[in-house]
Design a protein around this motif. Structure first.
Motif, mmCIF file in Angstrom:
data_model
loop_
_atom_site.group_PDB
_atom_site.id
_atom_site.type_symbol
_atom_site.label_atom_id
_atom_site.label_comp_id
_atom_site.label_asym_id
_atom_site.label_seq_id
_atom_site.Cartn_x
_atom_site.Cartn_y
_atom_site.Cartn_z
ATOM 1 N N ILE A 34 0.864 -1.187 0.000
ATOM 2 C CA ILE A 34 0.000 0.000 0.000
ATOM 3 C C ILE A 34 0.896 1.231 0.000
ATOM 4 C CG2 ILE A 34 -1.807 1.249 1.243
ATOM 5 C CD1 ILE A 34 -2.504 -1.483 2.598
ATOM 6 N N LEU A 35 0.610 2.133 -0.916
ATOM 7 C CA LEU A 35 1.461 3.318 -1.069
ATOM 8 C C LEU A 35 0.651 4.594 -0.882
ATOM 9 C CD1 LEU A 35 4.274 4.424 -1.984
ATOM 10 C CD2 LEU A 35 3.361 4.401 -4.328
ATOM 11 N N GLY A 36 1.191 5.495 -0.075
ATOM 12 C CA GLY A 36 0.603 6.829 0.061
ATOM 13 C C GLY A 36 1.543 7.844 -0.546
ATOM 14 N N LEU A 37 1.022 8.698 -1.410
ATOM 15 C CA LEU A 37 1.841 9.752 -2.023
ATOM 16 C C LEU A 37 1.268 11.105 -1.642
ATOM 17 C CD1 LEU A 37 2.301 8.536 -5.735
ATOM 18 C CD2 LEU A 37 3.866 8.230 -3.797
ATOM 19 N N SER A 38 2.136 11.985 -1.181
ATOM 20 C CA SER A 38 1.707 13.360 -0.915
ATOM 21 C C SER A 38 2.558 14.303 -1.740
ATOM 22 C CB SER A 38 1.869 13.704 0.563
ATOM 23 O OG SER A 38 1.826 15.122 0.734
ATOM 24 N N PHE A 39 1.885 15.177 -2.476
ATOM 25 C CA PHE A 39 2.572 16.193 -3.285
ATOM 26 C C PHE A 39 2.585 17.542 -2.563
ATOM 27 C CE2 PHE A 39 3.419 14.060 -7.359
ATOM 28 C CZ PHE A 39 2.705 12.881 -7.162
ATOM 29 N N GLY A 40 2.285 17.526 -1.266
ATOM 30 C CA GLY A 40 2.265 18.769 -0.483
ATOM 31 C C GLY A 40 3.569 18.991 0.259
ATOM 32 N N ARG A 41 3.560 19.965 1.175
ATOM 33 C CA ARG A 41 4.762 20.270 1.972
ATOM 34 C C ARG A 41 4.963 19.176 3.014
ATOM 35 N NH1 ARG A 41 2.640 25.741 4.185
ATOM 36 N NH2 ARG A 41 0.799 24.411 4.144
ATOM 37 N N LEU A 71 9.826 6.988 -8.086
ATOM 38 C CA LEU A 71 8.390 7.115 -7.806
ATOM 39 C C LEU A 71 7.581 6.143 -8.675
ATOM 40 C CD1 LEU A 71 6.994 8.939 -5.803
ATOM 41 C CD2 LEU A 71 6.621 10.610 -7.620
ATOM 42 N N GLU A 72 7.987 6.045 -9.913
ATOM 43 C CA GLU A 72 7.315 5.134 -10.830
ATOM 44 C C GLU A 72 7.418 3.681 -10.337
ATOM 45 O OE1 GLU A 72 7.048 4.949 -15.408
ATOM 46 O OE2 GLU A 72 9.025 4.184 -14.893
ATOM 47 N N ASP A 73 8.617 3.296 -9.902
ATOM 48 C CA ASP A 73 8.802 1.931 -9.405
ATOM 49 C C ASP A 73 7.881 1.657 -8.223
ATOM 50 O OD1 ASP A 73 10.657 1.392 -11.295
ATOM 51 O OD2 ASP A 73 12.405 1.636 -9.991
ATOM 52 N N GLU A 74 7.732 2.648 -7.353
ATOM 53 C CA GLU A 74 6.868 2.482 -6.189
ATOM 54 C C GLU A 74 5.412 2.291 -6.617
ATOM 55 O OE1 GLU A 74 7.525 2.086 -3.058
ATOM 56 O OE2 GLU A 74 9.679 2.364 -3.198
ATOM 57 N N VAL A 75 4.973 3.103 -7.566
ATOM 58 C CA VAL A 75 3.577 2.998 -8.018
ATOM 59 C C VAL A 75 3.355 1.652 -8.702
ATOM 60 C CG1 VAL A 75 1.810 3.966 -9.549
ATOM 61 C CG2 VAL A 75 3.284 5.495 -8.218
ATOM 62 N N ARG A 76 4.337 1.235 -9.493
ATOM 63 C CA ARG A 76 4.200 -0.057 -10.182
ATOM 64 C C ARG A 76 4.087 -1.206 -9.185
ATOM 65 N NH1 ARG A 76 8.746 0.810 -14.917
ATOM 66 N NH2 ARG A 76 7.352 1.694 -16.480
ATOM 67 N N LYS A 77 4.815 -1.054 -8.086
ATOM 68 C CA LYS A 77 4.817 -2.109 -7.070
ATOM 69 C C LYS A 77 3.501 -2.138 -6.271
ATOM 70 C CE LYS A 77 7.631 -3.128 -3.056
ATOM 71 N NZ LYS A 77 8.625 -2.569 -2.156
#
Ligand SMILES: Cc1cc2nc3c(=O)[nH]c(=O)nc-3n(C[C@H](O)[C@H](O)[C@H](O)COP(=O)(O)O)c2cc1C
Length: 325
Positions: A3-10, A75-81
């Motif tokens: 499970i991956l959480g991505l934040s594009f904020g500060r 980042l791409e590798d993480e999303v792919r995983k």
């Protein structure tokens, strides 16, 4: 499960808080899962420069990796995983922050399930070079996703394209969207932790994103804490109008019919239209066919107008000379 959480904020900002709370909710539904959080704020992610190296490589029998080397690959590798994702982005000028859009431009087209399979099918028929089985199939695997759009404004008026634009990340790879949340009003909330309802909703959305992973798509219910929205596929409220009673969802590209009942506006989208939404294989395939047909249509036109186009293109290439003549 990953499970991956991505934040594009500060770092430790509002988006971080909300994505992390959704991940705490995800944990409730998956005690054994590996959970990772990434803040992208200081990552170097350049823009797609439209070089076409990825699609050329795929056509020639190779992979379709991006040739620009920066933090994008990590980042791409993480999303792919990932099997399940919670993605949050702050609103900068009505839409998700530019880095999010740069990431979408570089990630999403190259994971278009129809476009990739188009080429792999050609390989299978012997019409294109390369081993069809060499392409890593896990890149096309099933994923669930939820989106969190985070704005400072008191009303939706200043986040009008926040959640809608976030959906552009997951539709080419056909990620199943479980929900989205428009967390505007950060300006007066002070800190998301002061809004208990908001935090509870993050938990619930994270949990549902994980639960949906092992469900049939038809059984997955939209996370409707903020309503069902107008489009029955992406649940957004944006519509394109053309002066007739036919409207189009700009996210899904499907047509609906509007009718007015007193003060009420009804918008209906037929089952047939819903089945060709951009995030379905059929919808993506419409666009693949369209693109694949470009060469046959424009090739003869370019050939027939070769000299004229050369003269015109000289005006573009040597613009400084012509404009000051
Ligand atoms: C350049 C810039 C533009 C912004 N534009 C908007 C906007 O159009 N609408 C809005 O509601 N908030 C806007 N904001 C406020 C941010 O969305 C808000 O502060 C958000 O909570 C920041 O997320 P973070 O704490 O995770 O970094 C803007 C902020 C910045 C820095």
């Amino acid at each position: 499960m990953y499970i991956l959480g991505l934040s594009f904020g500060r770092k430790n900002g509002n988006t971080d808080i909300l994505v992390k709370e959704a991940l705490y909710g995800a944990r409730e539904a998956a005690s054994d899962a590996e959970i990772k959080f990434i803040n992208t704020n200081r990552l170097k992610i350049g823009r797609c420069i439209g070089c076409g190296a990825c699609s050329t490589s795929l056509e020639k029998g190779g992979d379709n990796d991006c040739v620009i080397k920066d933090d994008f690959q990590m980042l791409e590798d993480e999303v792919r995983k990932a099997d399940c994702l919670v993605v949050g982005a702050p609103v900068y000028v009505l839409q998700p922050v530019g880095q999010y859009k740069d990431f979408v431009d570089r990630f999403s087209c190259r994971h278009d399930v129809s476009a990739i399979n188009w080429v792999l099918d050609k390989r299978r028929r012997g019409e294109a070079p390369g081993d069809p089985d060499a392409f890593p199939q896990e890149r096309l695997k099933r994923r669930t996703v939820s989106y969190i759009s985070v704005g400072g404004a008191t009303t939706q008026n200043w986040v009008s394209m926040g959640t809608a634009t976030m959906h552009l990340f997951g539709f080419p790879p056909m990620m199943k969207v479980v929900g989205n949340y428009d967390a505007h009003n950060m300006g007066t909330t002070g800190n998301p932790y002061l809004d208990e309802n908001l935090i509870n909703n993050m938990h619930e959305m994270g949990k549902r994103t994980v639960e949906a992973y092992s469900m049939d798509d038809k059984d997955i219910k939209w996370f409707d804490a903020q309503g069902q929205g107008t489009c029955p596929v992406c649940h957004q409220n944006l519509l394109m109008v053309n002066g007739t009673t036919t409207v189009e969802c700009p996210i899904c590209g499907i047509e609906g019919k509007i009718s007015i009942d007193g003060e009420k506006l009804n918008v209906t989208f037929s089952e047939e239209q819903q089945a060709r939404a951009r995030g379905t294989f059929a919808g993506l395939r419409e666009h693949t066919v369209e693109i694949q047909g470009f060469g046959a249509i424009c090739g003869p036109k370019i050939q027939a107008n070769k000299e004229f186009l050369e003269r015109q293109m000289d005006r573009v290439k040597n613009f400084d000379k012509y404009i000051n003549e």
